[in-house]
Enzyme design. Structure first.
Site, PDB file in Angstrom:
ATOM      1  N   ARG A  75       0.849  -1.194   0.000  1.00 16.32           N
ATOM      2  CA  ARG A  75       0.000   0.000   0.000  1.00 16.32           C
ATOM      3  C   ARG A  75       0.887   1.248   0.000  1.00 16.32           C
ATOM      4  O   ARG A  75       1.885   1.306   0.720  1.00 16.32           O
ATOM      5  CB  ARG A  75      -0.921   0.038   1.227  1.00 16.32           C
ATOM      6  CG  ARG A  75      -2.117  -0.901   1.151  1.00 16.32           C
ATOM      7  CD  ARG A  75      -3.067  -0.555  -0.002  1.00 16.32           C
ATOM      8  NE  ARG A  75      -4.178  -1.479  -0.131  1.00 16.32           N
ATOM      9  CZ  ARG A  75      -4.230  -2.498  -0.981  1.00 16.32           C
ATOM     10  NH1 ARG A  75      -3.234  -2.743  -1.823  1.00 16.32           N
ATOM     11  NH2 ARG A  75      -5.293  -3.279  -1.035  1.00 16.32           N
ATOM     12  N   HIS A 126      -1.822   0.843 -10.176  1.00 18.99           N
ATOM     13  CA  HIS A 126      -2.087  -0.333  -9.334  1.00 18.99           C
ATOM     14  C   HIS A 126      -2.650  -1.484 -10.180  1.00 18.99           C
ATOM     15  O   HIS A 126      -3.844  -1.560 -10.436  1.00 18.99           O
ATOM     16  CB  HIS A 126      -3.085   0.071  -8.244  1.00 18.99           C
ATOM     17  CG  HIS A 126      -3.202  -0.909  -7.135  1.00 18.99           C
ATOM     18  ND1 HIS A 126      -3.838  -0.624  -5.960  1.00 18.99           N
ATOM     19  CD2 HIS A 126      -2.774  -2.188  -6.998  1.00 18.99           C
ATOM     20  CE1 HIS A 126      -3.799  -1.671  -5.164  1.00 18.99           C
ATOM     21  NE2 HIS A 126      -3.172  -2.636  -5.771  1.00 18.99           N
TER      22      HIS A 126
HETATM   23  P1  NDP Z   1      -1.628 -11.888   4.395  1.00 18.17           P
HETATM   24  O1  NDP Z   1      -2.694 -11.592   5.374  1.00 18.17           O
HETATM   25  O2  NDP Z   1      -1.412 -13.293   3.977  1.00 18.17           O
HETATM   26  O3  NDP Z   1      -0.227 -11.382   4.941  1.00 18.17           O
HETATM   27  C1  NDP Z   1      -0.060 -10.198   5.610  1.00 18.17           C
HETATM   28  C2  NDP Z   1       1.119 -10.373   6.548  1.00 18.17           C
HETATM   29  O4  NDP Z   1       1.456  -9.087   7.078  1.00 18.17           O
HETATM   30  C3  NDP Z   1       0.811 -11.284   7.714  1.00 18.17           C
HETATM   31  O5  NDP Z   1       1.844 -12.249   7.809  1.00 18.17           O
HETATM   32  C4  NDP Z   1       0.839 -10.325   8.884  1.00 18.17           C
HETATM   33  O6  NDP Z   1       1.349 -10.863  10.040  1.00 18.17           O
HETATM   34  C5  NDP Z   1       1.830  -9.299   8.405  1.00 18.17           C
HETATM   35  N1  NDP Z   1       1.785  -8.071   9.205  1.00 18.17           N
HETATM   36  C6  NDP Z   1       0.710  -7.363   9.606  1.00 18.17           C
HETATM   37  N2  NDP Z   1       1.088  -6.300  10.333  1.00 18.17           N
HETATM   38  C7  NDP Z   1       2.437  -6.342  10.385  1.00 18.17           C
HETATM   39  C8  NDP Z   1       3.402  -5.528  11.000  1.00 18.17           C
HETATM   40  N3  NDP Z   1       3.050  -4.473  11.737  1.00 18.17           N
HETATM   41  N4  NDP Z   1       4.715  -5.852  10.845  1.00 18.17           N
HETATM   42  C9  NDP Z   1       5.075  -6.951  10.136  1.00 18.17           C
HETATM   43  N5  NDP Z   1       4.188  -7.770   9.536  1.00 18.17           N
HETATM   44  C10 NDP Z   1       2.884  -7.468   9.672  1.00 18.17           C
HETATM   45  O7  NDP Z   1      -1.905 -10.966   3.131  1.00 18.17           O
HETATM   46  P2  NDP Z   1      -1.256 -11.023   1.669  1.00 18.17           P
HETATM   47  O8  NDP Z   1       0.157 -11.423   1.784  1.00 18.17           O
HETATM   48  O9  NDP Z   1      -2.141 -11.761   0.743  1.00 18.17           O
HETATM   49  O10 NDP Z   1      -1.382  -9.473   1.293  1.00 18.17           O
HETATM   50  C11 NDP Z   1      -0.664  -8.488   2.024  1.00 18.17           C
HETATM   51  C12 NDP Z   1      -1.055  -7.107   1.577  1.00 18.17           C
HETATM   52  O11 NDP Z   1      -0.648  -6.893   0.241  1.00 18.17           O
HETATM   53  C13 NDP Z   1      -2.574  -6.838   1.554  1.00 18.17           C
HETATM   54  O12 NDP Z   1      -3.070  -6.504   2.828  1.00 18.17           O
HETATM   55  C14 NDP Z   1      -2.669  -5.698   0.586  1.00 18.17           C
HETATM   56  O13 NDP Z   1      -2.472  -4.470   1.262  1.00 18.17           O
HETATM   57  C15 NDP Z   1      -1.493  -5.939  -0.355  1.00 18.17           C
HETATM   58  N6  NDP Z   1      -1.970  -6.444  -1.654  1.00 18.17           N
HETATM   59  C16 NDP Z   1      -1.694  -5.718  -2.777  1.00 18.17           C
HETATM   60  C17 NDP Z   1      -2.164  -6.112  -3.995  1.00 18.17           C
HETATM   61  C18 NDP Z   1      -1.829  -5.366  -5.254  1.00 18.17           C
HETATM   62  O14 NDP Z   1      -2.532  -5.521  -6.269  1.00 18.17           O
HETATM   63  N7  NDP Z   1      -0.795  -4.563  -5.272  1.00 18.17           N
HETATM   64  C19 NDP Z   1      -3.037  -7.296  -4.135  1.00 18.17           C
HETATM   65  C20 NDP Z   1      -3.131  -8.072  -2.918  1.00 18.17           C
HETATM   66  C21 NDP Z   1      -2.656  -7.616  -1.726  1.00 18.17           C
HETATM   67  P3  NDP Z   1       0.527 -11.768  11.043  1.00 18.17           P
HETATM   68  O15 NDP Z   1      -0.653 -12.301  10.290  1.00 18.17           O
HETATM   69  O16 NDP Z   1       1.581 -12.768  11.376  1.00 18.17           O
HETATM   70  O17 NDP Z   1       0.117 -10.866  12.133  1.00 18.17           O
END
Ligand code: NDP
Length: 400
Positions: free
Chosen positions: A285, A333
């Site tokens: 993001r 995007h």
């Molecule tokens: P997931 O939910 O699988 O992964 C997100 C990860 O981020 C989790 O492991 C979570 O940790 C971790 N996390 C959350 N907060 C923190 C923090 N403060 N510090 C470190 N790690 C943190 O989601 P995805 O991997 O599928 O997607 C991630 C993000 O990518 C989405 O939320 C979206 O914003 C973005 N995205 C972008 C797209 C695009 O078209 N450019 C399309 C899809 C997604 P835990 O769960 O261990 O707390």
């Protein structure tokens, strides 16, 4: 009868496609962690069609109208005169994609007195004020995993584009030139570099797996540690914080959701942790990064390159500084809205709507907010609060 507003991006400038570059759209049978692909009872679209733009309607019209519902599809989403604002007061469901987000602020949620559910056709629900959704007991759901691997491919492409200096080299060709020295004076090999991901969720872990064959050192930080077997398999180094990760990495990619804990995590102060000449790739993001701080770091040479496809707000105003900053490989995007991914998330939205209208539970892995609190994936990966502040700036694009 329910009224559903579906906010989608505009059709191609040359009109809605009549033909496509390929005849088929290969799909995985299952996601890497065993989660199944969307399972709607039926779909009313041809896989591979452009579904994310207004005329594609996410393939929902026939299903919704045949069940007596009203579907409004529009790209007009920003500013008080937008179709979204006009139609909101009696809407029951709002659907939008992160690529062209309907910013569901506290004001809009308060105005939508009949609102029951906000659906993200994709992943990442930060365009909704989650705190306000909790307060008003509005369900927020997204299509978890639908485009995680698509984004991971874009991350790997972006890392290579930056490190190998692809974009300027391509421009030399477009401009009729052949100066090899110009092209290579910023070009390196990825091999042997140290690459780290902020978050090793679905996208982050996929990126690590895809990069393993490049013979790089792999690093990650996350709120929860990966299983020991995965750390061993990929020879991962875990870091407890950004400072520790950034200090040793040549490339850092951001793959966490945007929520109050992660907003502006890359800023003037934290950029100092990075090695001189590091590359940053952010497909997560735009608001994870302080806009002006990254421009300064690229201009003064502390950071060698920045790439990704996410901006804040979206669409980015024409004068957004990232459009013109040096050494970037930004796109609009797009990473999660390939035609392959659209097929999956359109089916996922259909599945969520079928569950909602038939009174069946929505898959836990699709839930972000339910029953006034973070739920499902939302409870695991988000923190409470609101990250939509400043989104009204998106109206400047439409006005230009
Ligand atoms: P997931 O939910 O699988 O992964 C997100 C990860 O981020 C989790 O492991 C979570 O940790 C971790 N996390 C959350 N907060 C923190 C923090 N403060 N510090 C470190 N790690 C943190 O989601 P995805 O991997 O599928 O997607 C991630 C993000 O990518 C989405 O939320 C979206 O914003 C973005 N995205 C972008 C797209 C695009 O078209 N450019 C399309 C899809 C997604 P835990 O769960 O261990 O707390």
């Amino acid at each position: 009868m329910a009224k559903i507003i579906c906010v989608l991006y505009d059709d191609p400038v040359g009109g809605y496609p009549k033909t496509y570059a390929r005849d088929d759209v290969p799909q995985p049978k299952i996601y890497p962690d065993g989660q199944t692909l969307p399972t709607p009872r039926a779909i009313d679209f041809k896989p591979g069609a452009l579904l994310g733009s207004v005329s594609g309607e996410l393939g929902l019209r026939r299903y919704l109208e045949s069940n007596g519902h009203q579907l409004i599809v529009t790209s007009s989403k920003d500013g008080a005169d937008s179709v979204l604002d006009r139609e909101l007061p009696d809407a029951e469901i709002v659907i939008s994609q992160p690529f062209w987000p309907a910013y569901m602020t506290a004001e809009r949620i308060a105005k939508a007195k009949k609102l029951q559910m906000i659906v993200t056709a994709g992943i990442g629900s930060d365009h909704t004020d989650l705190q306000a959704a909790m307060k008003h007991n509005v369900t927020v759901a997204e299509v978890t995993y639908c485009n995680s691997n698509a984004v991971a491919e874009h991350v790997v492409m972006s890392i290579l584009a930056l490190v190998r200096n692809f974009v300027p080299s391509h421009h030399i060709i477009l401009n009729g030139g052949w100066n090899i020295a110009d092209a290579v004076s910023r070009s390196y090999d990825l091999e042997a570099m140290q690459v780290g991901t902020v978050a090793a969720g679905r996208i982050g872990l996929r990126v690590l797996r895809l990069l393993k064959p490049f013979d790089v050192g792999l690093h990650y930080m996350d709120r929860h540690r990966l299983p020991e077997a995965v750390e061993k398999e990929l020879n991962l180094t875990f870091h407890a914080n950004l400072e520790s990760l950034a200090k040793v990495c040549d490339v850092v990619t951001l793959n966490c959701p945007l929520h109050p804990e992660t907003e502006h995590m890359i800023n003037e102060r934290t950029l100092k942790f990075f090695k001189r000449g590091a590359y940053i790739v952010n497909t997560a993001r735009g608001k994870l990064v302080e806009t002006d701080a990254i421009v300064r770091a690229l201009t003064d040479g502390h950071i060698a390159g920045y790439a990704g496809d996410v901006w804040f707000p979206q669409p980015a105003p024409q004068d957004h500084p990232w459009r013109k900053m040096p050494h970037h490989a930004m796109t609009p995007h797009i990473s999660g809205t390939s035609l392959s991914a659209q097929t999956r998330y359109a089916a996922g939205v259909r599945e969520i709507l079928e569950c909602y209208f038939e009174g069946r539970p929505i898959r836990n892995e699709y839930l972000i907010v339910q029953g006034g609190q973070l739920a499902g994936v939302g409870a695991h990966s988000y923190s409470e609060g609101n990250a939509t502040k400043g989104s009204e700036e998106a109206a400047r694009f439409a006005a230009a």
